[in-house]
Design a protein around this motif. Structure first.
Motif, PDB file in Angstrom:
ATOM      1  N   ALA A   8       9.829   3.257   7.020  1.00  0.00           N
ATOM      2  CA  ALA A   8       8.551   3.308   6.304  1.00  0.00           C
ATOM      3  C   ALA A   8       8.736   2.853   4.859  1.00  0.00           C
ATOM      4  O   ALA A   8       7.909   2.103   4.326  1.00  0.00           O
ATOM      5  CB  ALA A   8       7.979   4.722   6.355  1.00  0.00           C
ATOM      6  N   VAL A  12       6.856  -0.370   3.097  1.00  0.00           N
ATOM      7  CA  VAL A  12       6.071  -0.259   1.866  1.00  0.00           C
ATOM      8  C   VAL A  12       6.612  -1.228   0.815  1.00  0.00           C
ATOM      9  O   VAL A  12       5.836  -1.913   0.135  1.00  0.00           O
ATOM     10  CB  VAL A  12       6.042   1.192   1.347  1.00  0.00           C
ATOM     11  CG1 VAL A  12       5.443   1.273  -0.054  1.00  0.00           C
ATOM     12  CG2 VAL A  12       5.249   2.081   2.316  1.00  0.00           C
ATOM     13  N   SER A  49      -4.459   1.006  10.091  1.00  0.00           N
ATOM     14  CA  SER A  49      -3.571   1.966   9.441  1.00  0.00           C
ATOM     15  C   SER A  49      -3.358   1.615   7.971  1.00  0.00           C
ATOM     16  O   SER A  49      -3.305   2.498   7.115  1.00  0.00           O
ATOM     17  CB  SER A  49      -2.232   2.025  10.177  1.00  0.00           C
ATOM     18  OG  SER A  49      -1.467   3.095   9.673  1.00  0.00           O
ATOM     19  N   HIS A  50      -3.256   0.329   7.683  1.00  0.00           N
ATOM     20  CA  HIS A  50      -3.087  -0.094   6.293  1.00  0.00           C
ATOM     21  C   HIS A  50      -4.275   0.357   5.444  1.00  0.00           C
ATOM     22  O   HIS A  50      -4.084   0.858   4.327  1.00  0.00           O
ATOM     23  CB  HIS A  50      -2.923  -1.618   6.222  1.00  0.00           C
ATOM     24  CG  HIS A  50      -2.846  -2.146   4.826  1.00  0.00           C
ATOM     25  ND1 HIS A  50      -1.806  -1.857   3.974  1.00  0.00           N
ATOM     26  CD2 HIS A  50      -3.686  -2.936   4.131  1.00  0.00           C
ATOM     27  CE1 HIS A  50      -2.015  -2.449   2.818  1.00  0.00           C
ATOM     28  NE2 HIS A  50      -3.146  -3.116   2.890  1.00  0.00           N
ATOM     29  N   GLN A  52      -6.130   2.913   5.933  1.00  0.00           N
ATOM     30  CA  GLN A  52      -6.007   4.360   5.769  1.00  0.00           C
ATOM     31  C   GLN A  52      -4.923   4.734   4.763  1.00  0.00           C
ATOM     32  O   GLN A  52      -4.989   5.794   4.149  1.00  0.00           O
ATOM     33  CB  GLN A  52      -5.709   5.023   7.111  1.00  0.00           C
ATOM     34  CG  GLN A  52      -6.825   4.903   8.117  1.00  0.00           C
ATOM     35  CD  GLN A  52      -6.386   5.324   9.513  1.00  0.00           C
ATOM     36  OE1 GLN A  52      -5.306   5.862   9.711  1.00  0.00           O
ATOM     37  NE2 GLN A  52      -7.237   5.074  10.494  1.00  0.00           N
ATOM     38  N   SER A  53      -3.928   3.854   4.614  1.00  0.00           N
ATOM     39  CA  SER A  53      -2.807   4.166   3.716  1.00  0.00           C
ATOM     40  C   SER A  53      -3.153   3.971   2.248  1.00  0.00           C
ATOM     41  O   SER A  53      -2.422   4.427   1.375  1.00  0.00           O
ATOM     42  CB  SER A  53      -1.583   3.307   4.069  1.00  0.00           C
ATOM     43  OG  SER A  53      -1.725   1.975   3.612  1.00  0.00           O
ATOM     44  N   THR A  55      -4.960   5.021  -0.708  1.00  0.00           N
ATOM     45  CA  THR A  55      -5.710   6.144  -1.260  1.00  0.00           C
ATOM     46  C   THR A  55      -5.506   6.171  -2.767  1.00  0.00           C
ATOM     47  O   THR A  55      -4.441   5.778  -3.258  1.00  0.00           O
ATOM     48  CB  THR A  55      -5.231   7.486  -0.659  1.00  0.00           C
ATOM     49  OG1 THR A  55      -3.828   7.634  -0.909  1.00  0.00           O
ATOM     50  CG2 THR A  55      -5.492   7.544   0.835  1.00  0.00           C
ATOM     51  N   MET A  67       1.880   6.152   0.425  1.00  0.00           N
ATOM     52  CA  MET A  67       1.986   5.099   1.444  1.00  0.00           C
ATOM     53  C   MET A  67       3.201   5.340   2.348  1.00  0.00           C
ATOM     54  O   MET A  67       3.115   5.182   3.562  1.00  0.00           O
ATOM     55  CB  MET A  67       2.087   3.723   0.780  1.00  0.00           C
ATOM     56  CG  MET A  67       0.787   3.245   0.167  1.00  0.00           C
ATOM     57  SD  MET A  67       0.982   1.644  -0.674  1.00  0.00           S
ATOM     58  CE  MET A  67       1.144   0.546   0.744  1.00  0.00           C
ATOM     59  N   GLU A  68       4.319   5.737   1.754  1.00  0.00           N
ATOM     60  CA  GLU A  68       5.517   6.001   2.555  1.00  0.00           C
ATOM     61  C   GLU A  68       5.288   7.163   3.516  1.00  0.00           C
ATOM     62  O   GLU A  68       5.709   7.105   4.677  1.00  0.00           O
ATOM     63  CB  GLU A  68       6.714   6.264   1.644  1.00  0.00           C
ATOM     64  CG  GLU A  68       7.205   5.010   0.951  1.00  0.00           C
ATOM     65  CD  GLU A  68       8.287   5.255  -0.079  1.00  0.00           C
ATOM     66  OE1 GLU A  68       8.688   6.427  -0.295  1.00  0.00           O
ATOM     67  OE2 GLU A  68       8.759   4.271  -0.681  1.00  0.00           O
ATOM     68  N   HIS A  70       2.397   8.107   4.752  1.00  0.00           N
ATOM     69  CA  HIS A  70       1.464   7.617   5.771  1.00  0.00           C
ATOM     70  C   HIS A  70       2.201   6.810   6.833  1.00  0.00           C
ATOM     71  O   HIS A  70       2.026   7.025   8.028  1.00  0.00           O
ATOM     72  CB  HIS A  70       0.366   6.762   5.136  1.00  0.00           C
ATOM     73  CG  HIS A  70      -0.487   6.078   6.149  1.00  0.00           C
ATOM     74  ND1 HIS A  70      -1.566   6.691   6.737  1.00  0.00           N
ATOM     75  CD2 HIS A  70      -0.386   4.837   6.724  1.00  0.00           C
ATOM     76  CE1 HIS A  70      -2.096   5.858   7.619  1.00  0.00           C
ATOM     77  NE2 HIS A  70      -1.403   4.735   7.632  1.00  0.00           N
ATOM     78  N   TRP A  71       3.017   5.837   6.397  1.00  0.00           N
ATOM     79  CA  TRP A  71       3.700   4.971   7.352  1.00  0.00           C
ATOM     80  C   TRP A  71       4.777   5.724   8.137  1.00  0.00           C
ATOM     81  O   TRP A  71       5.045   5.398   9.287  1.00  0.00           O
ATOM     82  CB  TRP A  71       4.245   3.726   6.659  1.00  0.00           C
ATOM     83  CG  TRP A  71       3.119   2.777   6.326  1.00  0.00           C
ATOM     84  CD1 TRP A  71       2.588   2.526   5.104  1.00  0.00           C
ATOM     85  CD2 TRP A  71       2.354   2.004   7.264  1.00  0.00           C
ATOM     86  NE1 TRP A  71       1.539   1.630   5.212  1.00  0.00           N
ATOM     87  CE2 TRP A  71       1.380   1.291   6.531  1.00  0.00           C
ATOM     88  CE3 TRP A  71       2.394   1.836   8.640  1.00  0.00           C
ATOM     89  CZ2 TRP A  71       0.460   0.427   7.131  1.00  0.00           C
ATOM     90  CZ3 TRP A  71       1.478   0.972   9.242  1.00  0.00           C
ATOM     91  CH2 TRP A  71       0.525   0.281   8.490  1.00  0.00           C
ATOM     92  N   PHE A  74       2.764   7.314  10.817  1.00  0.00           N
ATOM     93  CA  PHE A  74       2.322   6.261  11.735  1.00  0.00           C
ATOM     94  C   PHE A  74       3.452   5.875  12.685  1.00  0.00           C
ATOM     95  O   PHE A  74       3.256   5.766  13.897  1.00  0.00           O
ATOM     96  CB  PHE A  74       1.842   5.040  10.937  1.00  0.00           C
ATOM     97  CG  PHE A  74       1.429   3.884  11.805  1.00  0.00           C
ATOM     98  CD1 PHE A  74       0.139   3.805  12.305  1.00  0.00           C
ATOM     99  CD2 PHE A  74       2.326   2.878  12.127  1.00  0.00           C
ATOM    100  CE1 PHE A  74      -0.252   2.737  13.119  1.00  0.00           C
ATOM    101  CE2 PHE A  74       1.955   1.811  12.930  1.00  0.00           C
ATOM    102  CZ  PHE A  74       0.655   1.744  13.426  1.00  0.00           C
TER     103      PHE A  74
END
Length: 127
Positions: A8, A12, A49-50, A52-53, A55, A67-68, A70-71, A74
């Motif tokens: 992840a 990123v 998904s991107h 959603q990441s 924010t 982001m990390e 989130h991924w 995922f």
């Protein structure tokens, strides 16, 4: 998690250095090859998904951490659904975060690419 988190983090870094489109296309091609899913379908899920990441965060570091996280989540879900993706995510984590994939499609007399440059540097010649 110890296998997924570096993957992840690498994704990123690629997103931030090379851009989302490059990262998505490269990841979707490898994902599709391993699972047999259509690359366009994988790209669609990655795009969702991107979105959603992304924010709001008070700083670039906080944005990167979000982001990390989130991924990582995922990838954990993706691996649960497709165990064959574990090796792909492991390979992402082993990828050098310093690699870039920029392209010059025009004519350049001098083309310089640099990263993390800090003071005392001069490009060109003294005349």
């Amino acid at each position: 998690m110890s296998v997924v988190t570096p993957g992840a983090q690498s994704l990123v870094t690629t997103i931030l250095v090379d851009g989302w489109t490059h990262a998505r296309t490269a990841l979707a091609a490898r994902w599709s090859h391993r699972t047999g899913e259509a690359q366009t379908e994988v790209e669609r899920r990655l795009d969702d998904s991107h979105q959603q990441s992304i924010t709001p965060a008070p700083s670039a570091e906080a944005q990167r951490a979000a982001m990390e996280a989130h991924w990582t989540a995922f990838f954990m879900t993706a691996i649960a659904q497709h165990p064959t993706l574990l090796d792909l995510v492991r390979e992402l984590g082993e990828t050098s975060s310093g690699s870039v994939h920029n392209t010059n499609s025009g004519t350049a007399t001098t083309l310089v690419q640099a990263r993390d440059v800090h003071g005392g540097i001069t490009f060109g010649t003294d005349r």
